[in-house]
Design a protein around this motif. Structure first.
Motif, PDB file in Angstrom:
ATOM      1  N   SER A  49       0.831  -1.209   0.000  1.00 57.67           N
ATOM      2  CA  SER A  49       0.000   0.000   0.000  1.00 57.67           C
ATOM      3  C   SER A  49       0.863   1.256   0.000  1.00 57.67           C
ATOM      4  CB  SER A  49      -0.931   0.007   1.220  1.00 57.67           C
ATOM      5  OG  SER A  49      -1.873  -1.030   1.124  1.00 57.67           O
ATOM      6  N   GLU A  50       1.913   1.229   0.807  1.00 61.30           N
ATOM      7  CA  GLU A  50       2.830   2.370   0.867  1.00 61.30           C
ATOM      8  C   GLU A  50       3.565   2.547  -0.463  1.00 61.30           C
ATOM      9  OE1 GLU A  50       5.340   1.614   4.239  1.00 61.30           O
ATOM     10  OE2 GLU A  50       3.668   1.805   5.655  1.00 61.30           O
ATOM     11  N   ALA A  51       3.996   1.432  -1.054  1.00 65.22           N
ATOM     12  CA  ALA A  51       4.730   1.509  -2.329  1.00 65.22           C
ATOM     13  C   ALA A  51       3.837   2.059  -3.435  1.00 65.22           C
ATOM     14  CB  ALA A  51       5.275   0.142  -2.711  1.00 65.22           C
ATOM     15  N   LEU A  52       2.582   1.663  -3.446  1.00 66.00           N
ATOM     16  CA  LEU A  52       1.665   2.151  -4.476  1.00 66.00           C
ATOM     17  C   LEU A  52       1.362   3.633  -4.312  1.00 66.00           C
ATOM     18  CD1 LEU A  52      -0.799  -0.869  -4.653  1.00 66.00           C
ATOM     19  CD2 LEU A  52       0.773  -0.109  -6.453  1.00 66.00           C
ATOM     20  N   ASP A  53       1.374   4.101  -3.072  1.00 69.71           N
ATOM     21  CA  ASP A  53       1.132   5.522  -2.813  1.00 69.71           C
ATOM     22  C   ASP A  53       2.363   6.383  -3.082  1.00 69.71           C
ATOM     23  OD1 ASP A  53      -1.481   5.036  -2.069  1.00 69.71           O
ATOM     24  OD2 ASP A  53      -1.040   4.974   0.088  1.00 69.71           O
ATOM     25  N   ASN A  54       3.537   5.769  -3.139  1.00 71.58           N
ATOM     26  CA  ASN A  54       4.793   6.499  -3.316  1.00 71.58           C
ATOM     27  C   ASN A  54       5.140   6.577  -4.811  1.00 71.58           C
ATOM     28  OD1 ASN A  54       7.385   7.485  -3.354  1.00 71.58           O
ATOM     29  ND2 ASN A  54       8.195   6.010  -1.874  1.00 71.58           N
ATOM     30  N   GLN A  55       5.117   7.776  -5.346  1.00 69.68           N
ATOM     31  CA  GLN A  55       5.427   7.982  -6.766  1.00 69.68           C
ATOM     32  C   GLN A  55       6.887   7.657  -7.096  1.00 69.68           C
ATOM     33  OE1 GLN A  55       3.214   8.775  -9.138  1.00 69.68           O
ATOM     34  NE2 GLN A  55       1.591   8.729  -7.619  1.00 69.68           N
ATOM     35  N   ASP A  56       7.751   7.615  -6.089  1.00 74.11           N
ATOM     36  CA  ASP A  56       9.177   7.368  -6.316  1.00 74.11           C
ATOM     37  C   ASP A  56       9.537   5.879  -6.297  1.00 74.11           C
ATOM     38  OD1 ASP A  56       9.679  10.096  -6.515  1.00 74.11           O
ATOM     39  OD2 ASP A  56       9.964  10.294  -4.340  1.00 74.11           O
ATOM     40  N   THR A  57       8.555   4.998  -6.114  1.00 70.43           N
ATOM     41  CA  THR A  57       8.839   3.563  -6.118  1.00 70.43           C
ATOM     42  C   THR A  57       9.243   3.148  -7.533  1.00 70.43           C
ATOM     43  OG1 THR A  57       7.201   3.199  -4.369  1.00 70.43           O
ATOM     44  CG2 THR A  57       7.936   1.271  -5.585  1.00 70.43           C
ATOM     45  N   SER A  58      10.400   2.533  -7.641  1.00 66.27           N
ATOM     46  CA  SER A  58      10.919   2.166  -8.966  1.00 66.27           C
ATOM     47  C   SER A  58      10.233   0.902  -9.491  1.00 66.27           C
ATOM     48  CB  SER A  58      12.428   1.927  -8.879  1.00 66.27           C
ATOM     49  OG  SER A  58      12.688   0.698  -8.221  1.00 66.27           O
ATOM     50  N   PRO A  59      10.288   0.713 -10.808  1.00 68.29           N
ATOM     51  CA  PRO A  59       9.740  -0.519 -11.380  1.00 68.29           C
ATOM     52  C   PRO A  59      10.414  -1.775 -10.810  1.00 68.29           C
ATOM     53  CG  PRO A  59      10.080   1.103 -13.104  1.00 68.29           C
ATOM     54  CD  PRO A  59      10.695   1.661 -11.848  1.00 68.29           C
ATOM     55  N   GLY A  60      11.687  -1.693 -10.544  1.00 70.95           N
ATOM     56  CA  GLY A  60      12.393  -2.830  -9.952  1.00 70.95           C
ATOM     57  C   GLY A  60      11.877  -3.160  -8.560  1.00 70.95           C
ATOM     58  N   GLU A  61      11.634  -2.121  -7.777  1.00 76.12           N
ATOM     59  CA  GLU A  61      11.080  -2.337  -6.435  1.00 76.12           C
ATOM     60  C   GLU A  61       9.673  -2.930  -6.518  1.00 76.12           C
ATOM     61  OE1 GLU A  61      13.158   1.190  -3.794  1.00 76.12           O
ATOM     62  OE2 GLU A  61      11.606   1.760  -5.244  1.00 76.12           O
ATOM     63  N   MET A  62       8.900  -2.459  -7.490  1.00 74.25           N
ATOM     64  CA  MET A  62       7.545  -2.987  -7.658  1.00 74.25           C
ATOM     65  C   MET A  62       7.578  -4.449  -8.094  1.00 74.25           C
ATOM     66  SD  MET A  62       5.469  -0.753  -6.608  1.00 74.25           S
ATOM     67  CE  MET A  62       3.862  -1.187  -7.229  1.00 74.25           C
ATOM     68  N   ARG A  63       8.504  -4.816  -8.974  1.00 77.21           N
ATOM     69  CA  ARG A  63       8.627  -6.213  -9.400  1.00 77.21           C
ATOM     70  C   ARG A  63       8.992  -7.102  -8.216  1.00 77.21           C
ATOM     71  NH1 ARG A  63      10.748  -4.092 -13.976  1.00 77.21           N
ATOM     72  NH2 ARG A  63      12.886  -4.264 -13.245  1.00 77.21           N
ATOM     73  N   CYS A  64       9.931  -6.644  -7.405  1.00 81.16           N
ATOM     74  CA  CYS A  64      10.349  -7.400  -6.220  1.00 81.16           C
ATOM     75  C   CYS A  64       9.172  -7.567  -5.257  1.00 81.16           C
ATOM     76  CB  CYS A  64      11.512  -6.687  -5.537  1.00 81.16           C
ATOM     77  SG  CYS A  64      12.138  -7.541  -4.081  1.00 81.16           S
ATOM     78  N   LEU A  65       8.441  -6.481  -5.048  1.00 79.68           N
ATOM     79  CA  LEU A  65       7.281  -6.531  -4.165  1.00 79.68           C
ATOM     80  C   LEU A  65       6.215  -7.474  -4.723  1.00 79.68           C
ATOM     81  CD1 LEU A  65       5.900  -5.514  -1.614  1.00 79.68           C
ATOM     82  CD2 LEU A  65       5.135  -3.513  -2.907  1.00 79.68           C
ATOM     83  N   ALA A  66       5.996  -7.422  -6.034  1.00 80.78           N
ATOM     84  CA  ALA A  66       5.008  -8.310  -6.662  1.00 80.78           C
ATOM     85  C   ALA A  66       5.412  -9.778  -6.474  1.00 80.78           C
ATOM     86  CB  ALA A  66       4.855  -7.982  -8.134  1.00 80.78           C
ATOM     87  N   LYS A  67       6.694 -10.060  -6.584  1.00 72.83           N
ATOM     88  CA  LYS A  67       7.168 -11.427  -6.385  1.00 72.83           C
ATOM     89  C   LYS A  67       6.930 -11.877  -4.944  1.00 72.83           C
ATOM     90  CE  LYS A  67      11.114 -14.379  -7.278  1.00 72.83           C
ATOM     91  NZ  LYS A  67      12.439 -14.497  -7.850  1.00 72.83           N
ATOM     92  N   GLU A  68       7.238 -11.006  -3.985  1.00 74.17           N
ATOM     93  CA  GLU A  68       7.021 -11.337  -2.578  1.00 74.17           C
ATOM     94  C   GLU A  68       5.524 -11.502  -2.279  1.00 74.17           C
ATOM     95  OE1 GLU A  68       8.956  -8.319  -0.283  1.00 74.17           O
ATOM     96  OE2 GLU A  68      10.951  -8.959  -0.892  1.00 74.17           O
ATOM     97  N   LEU A  69       4.699 -10.641  -2.872  1.00 73.26           N
ATOM     98  CA  LEU A  69       3.252 -10.746  -2.677  1.00 73.26           C
ATOM     99  C   LEU A  69       2.704 -12.047  -3.270  1.00 73.26           C
ATOM    100  CD1 LEU A  69       2.144  -7.084  -3.374  1.00 73.26           C
ATOM    101  CD2 LEU A  69       1.769  -8.342  -1.247  1.00 73.26           C
ATOM    102  N   THR A  70       3.238 -12.459  -4.395  1.00 71.90           N
ATOM    103  CA  THR A  70       2.813 -13.712  -5.017  1.00 71.90           C
ATOM    104  C   THR A  70       3.105 -14.895  -4.093  1.00 71.90           C
ATOM    105  OG1 THR A  70       3.153 -12.806  -7.217  1.00 71.90           O
ATOM    106  CG2 THR A  70       3.112 -15.207  -7.038  1.00 71.90           C
ATOM    107  N   GLY A  71       4.282 -14.906  -3.515  1.00 69.51           N
ATOM    108  CA  GLY A  71       4.631 -15.973  -2.566  1.00 69.51           C
ATOM    109  C   GLY A  71       3.745 -15.945  -1.336  1.00 69.51           C
ATOM    110  N   ALA A  72       3.480 -14.751  -0.820  1.00 62.97           N
ATOM    111  CA  ALA A  72       2.629 -14.628   0.361  1.00 62.97           C
ATOM    112  C   ALA A  72       1.197 -15.058   0.044  1.00 62.97           C
ATOM    113  CB  ALA A  72       2.654 -13.193   0.885  1.00 62.97           C
ATOM    114  N   LEU A  73       0.710 -14.691  -1.127  1.00 57.50           N
ATOM    115  CA  LEU A  73      -0.637 -15.087  -1.522  1.00 57.50           C
ATOM    116  C   LEU A  73      -0.729 -16.607  -1.652  1.00 57.50           C
ATOM    117  CD1 LEU A  73      -3.496 -14.332  -2.352  1.00 57.50           C
ATOM    118  CD2 LEU A  73      -2.648 -13.982  -4.680  1.00 57.50           C
TER     119      LEU A  73
END
Length: 102
Positions: free
Chosen positions: A54-78
């Protein structure tokens, strides 16, 4: 409590990512408690990742690489949370309705 001869889906996988099951009628046995503790850790991790995402999505400075890493972690958690929900749903469906907390 599992009905006799019912298998509990464990919150981890085995070789080749295949599901692991526990056969026991002792919900307080070592493996049952270990599975309960790991489920709690997995649910806590998912909660923390939800807040982080939620914080990363609200932060305009979140890089695509950080978002990919977060998406991977979220996939594992899901995947973990889905396995916990499946296991708990199955155990609830096979338990004696008179033992329900409702």
């Amino acid at each position: 409590m599992n009905a006799p001869n019912e298998l509990r889906l464990l919150p981890w996988t085995g070789p080749e990512d295949k599901p692991c099951y526990l056969s026991t009628d002792d919900p307080d046995g070592y493996m049952s408690r270990l599975a309960d503790n790991i489920e709690a850790i997995q649910l806590g991790t998912a909660s923390a990742l939800l807040e982080e995402s939620s914080e990363a999505l609200d932060n305009q400075d979140t890089s695509p690489g950080e978002m990919r890493c977060l998406a991977k972690e979220l996939t594992g958690a899901l995947r973990d949370v889905y396995r916990v929900a499946t296991s708990r749903g199955h155990r609830r469906a096979t338990s004696d309705p008179r033992e329900s907390a409702y």
